[in-house]
Design a protein around this motif. Sequence first.
Motif, PDB file in Angstrom:
ATOM      1  N   SER A 168      66.268  76.499  63.551  1.00  0.00           N
ATOM      2  CA  SER A 168      67.220  76.122  64.602  1.00  0.00           C
ATOM      3  C   SER A 168      66.846  74.778  65.212  1.00  0.00           C
ATOM      4  O   SER A 168      67.716  73.940  65.495  1.00  0.00           O
ATOM      5  CB  SER A 168      67.246  77.201  65.695  1.00  0.00           C
ATOM      6  N   GLU A 169      65.550  74.564  65.417  1.00  0.00           N
ATOM      7  CA  GLU A 169      65.095  73.300  65.985  1.00  0.00           C
ATOM      8  C   GLU A 169      65.309  72.145  65.012  1.00  0.00           C
ATOM      9  O   GLU A 169      65.633  71.018  65.418  1.00  0.00           O
ATOM     10  CB  GLU A 169      63.622  73.400  66.374  1.00  0.00           C
ATOM     11  N   ALA A 174      68.546  67.361  63.281  1.00  0.00           N
ATOM     12  CA  ALA A 174      69.372  66.775  62.215  1.00  0.00           C
ATOM     13  C   ALA A 174      70.806  66.553  62.654  1.00  0.00           C
ATOM     14  O   ALA A 174      71.447  65.567  62.256  1.00  0.00           O
ATOM     15  CB  ALA A 174      69.341  67.679  60.983  1.00  0.00           C
ATOM     16  N   ALA A 175      71.338  67.465  63.480  1.00  0.00           N
ATOM     17  CA  ALA A 175      72.730  67.359  63.918  1.00  0.00           C
ATOM     18  C   ALA A 175      72.883  66.601  65.228  1.00  0.00           C
ATOM     19  O   ALA A 175      74.004  66.318  65.654  1.00  0.00           O
ATOM     20  CB  ALA A 175      73.335  68.755  64.062  1.00  0.00           C
ATOM     21  N   ASP A 176      71.746  66.287  65.878  1.00  0.00           N
ATOM     22  CA  ASP A 176      71.746  65.554  67.153  1.00  0.00           C
ATOM     23  C   ASP A 176      72.593  66.292  68.202  1.00  0.00           C
ATOM     24  O   ASP A 176      73.551  65.754  68.741  1.00  0.00           O
ATOM     25  CB  ASP A 176      72.266  64.126  66.954  1.00  0.00           C
ATOM     26  N   LEU A 238      73.651  74.149  54.376  1.00  0.00           N
ATOM     27  CA  LEU A 238      73.681  73.135  55.425  1.00  0.00           C
ATOM     28  C   LEU A 238      73.971  71.760  54.821  1.00  0.00           C
ATOM     29  O   LEU A 238      74.707  70.959  55.406  1.00  0.00           O
ATOM     30  CB  LEU A 238      72.348  73.111  56.175  1.00  0.00           C
ATOM     31  N   ALA A 239      73.385  71.487  53.658  1.00  0.00           N
ATOM     32  CA  ALA A 239      73.622  70.190  53.009  1.00  0.00           C
ATOM     33  C   ALA A 239      75.090  70.018  52.656  1.00  0.00           C
ATOM     34  O   ALA A 239      75.673  68.935  52.841  1.00  0.00           O
ATOM     35  CB  ALA A 239      72.757  70.075  51.759  1.00  0.00           C
ATOM     36  N   ILE A 243      74.658  68.494  56.775  1.00  0.00           N
ATOM     37  CA  ILE A 243      73.352  68.454  57.438  1.00  0.00           C
ATOM     38  C   ILE A 243      72.266  68.459  56.366  1.00  0.00           C
ATOM     39  O   ILE A 243      72.059  69.453  55.677  1.00  0.00           O
ATOM     40  CB  ILE A 243      73.146  69.664  58.373  1.00  0.00           C
ATOM     41  N   SER A 244      71.567  67.349  56.234  1.00  0.00           N
ATOM     42  CA  SER A 244      70.550  67.248  55.191  1.00  0.00           C
ATOM     43  C   SER A 244      69.146  67.419  55.774  1.00  0.00           C
ATOM     44  O   SER A 244      68.916  67.212  56.961  1.00  0.00           O
ATOM     45  CB  SER A 244      70.642  65.886  54.485  1.00  0.00           C
ATOM     46  N   GLY A 245      68.230  67.791  54.911  1.00  0.00           N
ATOM     47  CA  GLY A 245      66.822  67.866  55.302  1.00  0.00           C
ATOM     48  C   GLY A 245      66.407  69.118  56.029  1.00  0.00           C
ATOM     49  O   GLY A 245      65.274  69.203  56.508  1.00  0.00           O
ATOM     50  N   VAL A 246      67.282  70.118  56.146  1.00  0.00           N
ATOM     51  CA  VAL A 246      66.927  71.362  56.824  1.00  0.00           C
ATOM     52  C   VAL A 246      66.857  72.477  55.776  1.00  0.00           C
ATOM     53  O   VAL A 246      67.873  73.001  55.335  1.00  0.00           O
ATOM     54  CB  VAL A 246      67.935  71.735  57.926  1.00  0.00           C
ATOM     55  N   LEU A 247      65.655  72.803  55.363  1.00  0.00           N
ATOM     56  CA  LEU A 247      65.440  73.856  54.381  1.00  0.00           C
ATOM     57  C   LEU A 247      64.457  74.860  54.969  1.00  0.00           C
ATOM     58  O   LEU A 247      63.377  74.497  55.438  1.00  0.00           O
ATOM     59  CB  LEU A 247      64.877  73.285  53.076  1.00  0.00           C
TER      60      LEU A 247
END
Length: 323
Positions: A168-169, A174-176, A238-239, A243-247
């Motif tokens: 979540s954080e 990533a989504a600001d 998410l990608a 939203i990238s980079g959240v795995l």
Amino acid sequence: MHNRRQALIGLGALATTPWIHAQTGDWPRRTVRIVVPFTAGSPPDLIARAIAPKLSENLGQPVIVDNKPGATTIIGTEHVVHAAPDGYTVLLTATGAASVFPAIMKLRYDPIKDLPPLGLVATSQQVFFSGGPKRAKTLKEFLDWARQNPGKANIGSIGIGTTNHLASEMLRKAADIQFTYVPFQSAQAGMQAVINGDVDLFCADVGVILGFLGSDKVSPLAVAGASRSEYLPNTPTLAESGISGVLSANRFALFLPKGVPQPVFTRLSTALAAAVNEEEAGQALRKLGMTATYAPAEAVAEVIRNDAGTMAPLAKALNIQIN
């Protein structure tokens, strides 16, 4: 004096008998306990109960599940840390407890040194979803609303410092967006809050929402993995949602107290691999929205090291602390 010395020698021999049996391969001789530091009905508890029958069959002795929840899993974990290293007490918990917890709380044990892994049991993808009458139907819809109403959104998950919380954080960054994080003690409590619309977004293991699909109570919005979930084929990652980079994923493994003799360790490891790879256990885990995933101790240790290199710094940067 001579007789007293003989008696003492005899008592010493009796005291070491279990260890002699363990070392010579005469193990196990009684019930093996899987300690789960979570409540009954939680994902780790269900995993333990899914593999226990086959593990029992492979070991030739009963295998029972012993729930010891409390203090963010510390009560059950410490119980295993201090248990006799004879192989009759094992721990089933998330690998994140070893990779993240040292960074966010003061522990009276070293999860790396005091709890060597036995093997990986299951993996679970995580999903972001909403609920209630005013729930978002897509991740974009939620993010647009959150940006238009800074600070009003709240996101929930099970526990502070868990992989669900950290996912979540990562989404926040990533989504600001700005939001209030709401931790829950159990999946059941969190789901009730989601269905009531008290939480705008929730992050949990995929299996948590499977029973609610088709009920028009929740809407899965995005999966926090590199690929879509086989259980939620119509839910984008998410990608795919921009939203990238959240795995993130939850991995569950068995751990042992430090000092278990190698013959016992090998016997347990072999039995665990066979149990997890059995189709029966695989089917039981699939019903929970999880994937049976055996990996040996070395692979589990590598997962913990890798996660510690990414998740622990994030937890520190966010000043996440558990007293």
